[in-house]
Scaffold this motif. Structure first.
Motif: not given
Length: 165
Positions: A34-53
């Motif tokens: 839906a969003l096409r953000l790599e933080c949701f695709n490549t080794n997704p984790s809550m910590e990495a996603c939050l850091k990116f966002l």
């Protein structure tokens, strides 16, 4: 006097809570589709996603808009509302969020294909001459960043000097 907060489901909501709700309901694959953000695709984790966002404002705004209009299914606002960031938008008093929209990867692909087709159709209909067959569509050279003779320079591309002086 304290100004009342506009009716906004994002008011007081932490980014971590929002992402956790989205991941719990949709899963990483659907969020990526839906969003096409790599933080949701490549080794997704809550910590990495939050850091990116937290570092990337445009991505955070995309997630917040998705949360408002797909997850909470709030009504679409006016053009003036869409000029604002999602956390600054308000809704009429008494409007409550609805159940989240059920999404699948296939449904997202269908919606994206339909939106692309609609855009192409709009583009085709806008490119047709509006003044008859013989008259070409008027060109706005100044808006296309071309020089209009020797009288006016093209607009500056420097954000610190928008007037080109």
């Amino acid at each position: 006097m304290i100004e009342l907060q506009q009716n906004n489901p994002l008011h007081g909501l932490k980014l971590e809570t929002m992402v956790a709700e989205l991941v719990d309901f949709y899963d990483w694959k659907i969020l990526y589709a839906a969003l096409r953000l790599e933080c949701f695709n490549t080794n997704p984790s809550m910590e990495a996603c939050l850091k990116f966002l937290k570092k990337t404002e445009w991505a955070r705004e995309r997630v917040e808009s998705f949360y408002l209009y797909r997850f909470k299914r709030m009504p679409k606002g006016s053009a003036a509302q869409f000029e604002l960031k999602p956390r600054e938008r308000g809704f009429a008093h008494g409007i409550l969020p609805r159940k989240p929209q059920e999404l699948t990867v296939e449904l997202i692909a269908e919606m994206r294909d339909k939106a692309t087709a609609d855009y192409q159709e709009m583009k085709r209909s806008n490119s047709r001459p509006k003044f008859g067959k013989d008259k070409p569509k008027a060109q706005d050279n100044y808006a296309q960043n071309k020089r209009t003779g020797n009288k006016r320079p093209a607009p500056s591309q420097d954000p610190k000097n928008p007037w080109g002086n």
